[in-house]
Design a protein around this motif. Structure first.
Motif, PDB file in Angstrom:
ATOM      1  N   ALA A 174       1.034  -1.321  -0.324  1.00  0.00           N
ATOM      2  CA  ALA A 174      -0.032   0.297   0.089  1.00  0.00           C
ATOM      3  C   ALA A 174       0.529   1.330  -0.285  1.00  0.00           C
ATOM      4  N   VAL A 175       2.217   1.375   0.456  1.00  0.00           N
ATOM      5  CA  VAL A 175       3.126   2.822   1.227  1.00  0.00           C
ATOM      6  C   VAL A 175       3.285   2.350  -0.472  1.00  0.00           C
ATOM      7  N   ASN A 176       3.639   1.677  -1.244  1.00  0.00           N
ATOM      8  CA  ASN A 176       4.608   1.418  -2.663  1.00  0.00           C
ATOM      9  C   ASN A 176       3.435   2.300  -3.631  1.00  0.00           C
ATOM     10  N   CYS A 177       2.239   1.487  -3.234  1.00  0.00           N
ATOM     11  CA  CYS A 177       1.317   2.445  -4.712  1.00  0.00           C
ATOM     12  C   CYS A 177       0.939   3.675  -4.000  1.00  0.00           C
ATOM     13  N   LEU A 178       0.887   4.082  -2.586  1.00  0.00           N
ATOM     14  CA  LEU A 178       1.026   5.226  -2.350  1.00  0.00           C
ATOM     15  C   LEU A 178       1.616   6.498  -3.401  1.00  0.00           C
ATOM     16  N   TYR A 179       3.309   5.776  -3.076  1.00  0.00           N
ATOM     17  CA  TYR A 179       4.281   5.785  -3.592  1.00  0.00           C
ATOM     18  C   TYR A 179       4.251   6.216  -5.213  1.00  0.00           C
ATOM     19  N   ALA A 180       3.928   5.478  -5.953  1.00  0.00           N
ATOM     20  CA  ALA A 180       3.625   5.936  -7.318  1.00  0.00           C
ATOM     21  C   ALA A 180       2.564   6.281  -7.739  1.00  0.00           C
ATOM     22  N   ALA A 181       1.974   6.870  -6.562  1.00  0.00           N
ATOM     23  CA  ALA A 181      -0.234   7.559  -7.086  1.00  0.00           C
ATOM     24  C   ALA A 181       0.756   9.000  -7.031  1.00  0.00           C
ATOM     25  N   CYS A 182       1.948   8.886  -6.436  1.00  0.00           N
ATOM     26  CA  CYS A 182       2.489  10.497  -5.949  1.00  0.00           C
ATOM     27  C   CYS A 182       3.196  11.479  -7.482  1.00  0.00           C
ATOM     28  N   GLU A 183       3.048  10.526  -8.330  1.00  0.00           N
ATOM     29  CA  GLU A 183       3.719  10.705  -9.679  1.00  0.00           C
ATOM     30  C   GLU A 183       2.337  11.693 -10.301  1.00  0.00           C
ATOM     31  N   TYR A 184       0.934  10.982  -9.789  1.00  0.00           N
ATOM     32  CA  TYR A 184      -0.094  11.807 -10.402  1.00  0.00           C
ATOM     33  C   TYR A 184      -0.745  12.741  -9.783  1.00  0.00           C
ATOM     34  N   ALA A 185      -0.516  12.903  -8.516  1.00  0.00           N
ATOM     35  CA  ALA A 185      -1.266  13.786  -7.795  1.00  0.00           C
ATOM     36  C   ALA A 185      -0.841  14.659  -6.990  1.00  0.00           C
ATOM     37  N   GLU A 186      -1.699  15.180  -6.338  1.00  0.00           N
ATOM     38  CA  GLU A 186      -0.413  16.118  -5.454  1.00  0.00           C
ATOM     39  C   GLU A 186       0.042  15.813  -3.633  1.00  0.00           C
ATOM     40  N   PRO A 187       0.465  14.867  -3.612  1.00  0.00           N
ATOM     41  CA  PRO A 187       0.299  14.082  -2.607  1.00  0.00           C
ATOM     42  C   PRO A 187       0.288  15.003  -1.187  1.00  0.00           C
ATOM     43  N   LEU A 188       1.407  15.850  -0.982  1.00  0.00           N
ATOM     44  CA  LEU A 188       0.949  17.108  -0.252  1.00  0.00           C
ATOM     45  C   LEU A 188       0.139  17.810   0.287  1.00  0.00           C
ATOM     46  N   ASP A 189      -0.301  18.150  -0.385  1.00  0.00           N
ATOM     47  CA  ASP A 189      -2.122  18.827  -0.280  1.00  0.00           C
ATOM     48  C   ASP A 189      -2.361  18.226   0.142  1.00  0.00           C
ATOM     49  N   TYR A 190      -2.884  16.879  -0.166  1.00  0.00           N
ATOM     50  CA  TYR A 190      -3.628  15.525   0.202  1.00  0.00           C
ATOM     51  C   TYR A 190      -2.992  15.546   1.960  1.00  0.00           C
TER      52      TYR A 190
ATOM     53  N   GLU B 141       9.724  21.356   5.558  1.00  0.00           N
ATOM     54  CA  GLU B 141       9.313  21.602   6.651  1.00  0.00           C
ATOM     55  C   GLU B 141       7.833  20.296   7.449  1.00  0.00           C
ATOM     56  N   PHE B 142       7.462  19.820   7.030  1.00  0.00           N
ATOM     57  CA  PHE B 142       6.201  18.928   6.756  1.00  0.00           C
ATOM     58  C   PHE B 142       6.522  18.395   7.117  1.00  0.00           C
ATOM     59  N   VAL B 143       7.235  17.116   6.880  1.00  0.00           N
ATOM     60  CA  VAL B 143       8.055  15.989   7.054  1.00  0.00           C
ATOM     61  C   VAL B 143       8.779  16.152   8.752  1.00  0.00           C
ATOM     62  N   HIS B 144       9.801  16.981   8.731  1.00  0.00           N
ATOM     63  CA  HIS B 144      10.043  17.287   9.924  1.00  0.00           C
ATOM     64  C   HIS B 144       9.619  17.792  11.082  1.00  0.00           C
ATOM     65  N   ASN B 145       8.266  18.136  11.113  1.00  0.00           N
ATOM     66  CA  ASN B 145       7.794  18.554  12.074  1.00  0.00           C
ATOM     67  C   ASN B 145       6.502  17.296  12.329  1.00  0.00           C
TER      68      ASN B 145
ATOM     69  N   LEU C 220       8.871   9.118   3.121  1.00  0.00           N
ATOM     70  CA  LEU C 220       8.763  10.485   3.597  1.00  0.00           C
ATOM     71  C   LEU C 220       9.949  10.836   2.634  1.00  0.00           C
ATOM     72  N   PHE C 221      10.575  10.318   2.207  1.00  0.00           N
ATOM     73  CA  PHE C 221      12.523  11.109   1.879  1.00  0.00           C
ATOM     74  C   PHE C 221      11.411  12.053   0.093  1.00  0.00           C
ATOM     75  N   LEU C 222      10.934  10.885   0.031  1.00  0.00           N
ATOM     76  CA  LEU C 222      10.213  11.439  -1.388  1.00  0.00           C
ATOM     77  C   LEU C 222       9.017  12.664  -1.041  1.00  0.00           C
ATOM     78  N   MET C 223       8.437  12.550  -0.319  1.00  0.00           N
ATOM     79  CA  MET C 223       7.802  13.739   0.222  1.00  0.00           C
ATOM     80  C   MET C 223       8.667  15.169   0.877  1.00  0.00           C
ATOM     81  N   ALA C 224       9.286  15.108   1.795  1.00  0.00           N
ATOM     82  CA  ALA C 224      10.341  15.997   2.170  1.00  0.00           C
ATOM     83  C   ALA C 224      10.632  16.470   0.355  1.00  0.00           C
ATOM     84  N   SER C 225      10.929  15.828  -0.420  1.00  0.00           N
ATOM     85  CA  SER C 225      11.930  16.014  -1.061  1.00  0.00           C
ATOM     86  C   SER C 225      10.796  17.904  -2.688  1.00  0.00           C
ATOM     87  N   TYR C 226       9.323  18.142  -2.252  1.00  0.00           N
ATOM     88  CA  TYR C 226       8.471  18.585  -2.882  1.00  0.00           C
ATOM     89  C   TYR C 226       8.487  19.634  -1.979  1.00  0.00           C
TER      90      TYR C 226
END
Length: 113
Positions: A21-37, A78-82, A67-73
């Motif tokens: 599921a985490v890997n699917c979420l990771y893949a979905a991030c290519e097509y969505a705005e994951p940080l917003d969600y 700051e969001f991941v760190h917090n 987490l590293f992917l999210m931090a790269s956006y």
């Protein structure tokens, strides 16, 4: 998209299925705005981060990569760190201690196996 993945993610209790599921979420991030969600769903990023305390090396690896992917956006670090700091505080752990433990104890282990 993302809401469906998160519904599936929250219902899974086995580590290998959670990793999928985490890997699917990771893949979905290519097509969505994951940080917003992730920002709009209260506590979701915290629940994801808490998975680093699992005993599964593969699950830990998938969550760390996410987490590293999210931090790269933009604004993601700051969001991941917090999230890490506040979650570890709630768990009475030093900030980043689990991440440090994970990488420190995995020398020479192929996480892709």
């Amino acid at each position: 998209g993302m809401p469906l993945l998160m519904t599936i993610f929250e219902k899974i209790r086995k580590d290998n299925m959670t990793k999928l599921a985490v890997n699917c979420l990771y893949a979905a991030c290519e097509y969505a705005e994951p940080l917003d969600y992730l920002r709009s769903e209260l506590g979701l990023m915290e629940r994801l981060y808490r998975l680093v305390y699992s005993d599964s090396i593969k699950l830990n690896s998938a969550v760390m990569e996410f987490l590293f992917l999210m931090a790269s956006y933009e604004g993601g670090f700051e969001f991941v760190h917090n999230t890490v700091v506040s979650t570890d505080e709630k768990l009475d752990r030093k900030s980043y201690s689990r991440i440090i433990e994970f990488f420190g104890s995995r020398k020479g282990i192929d996480l892709n196996e």
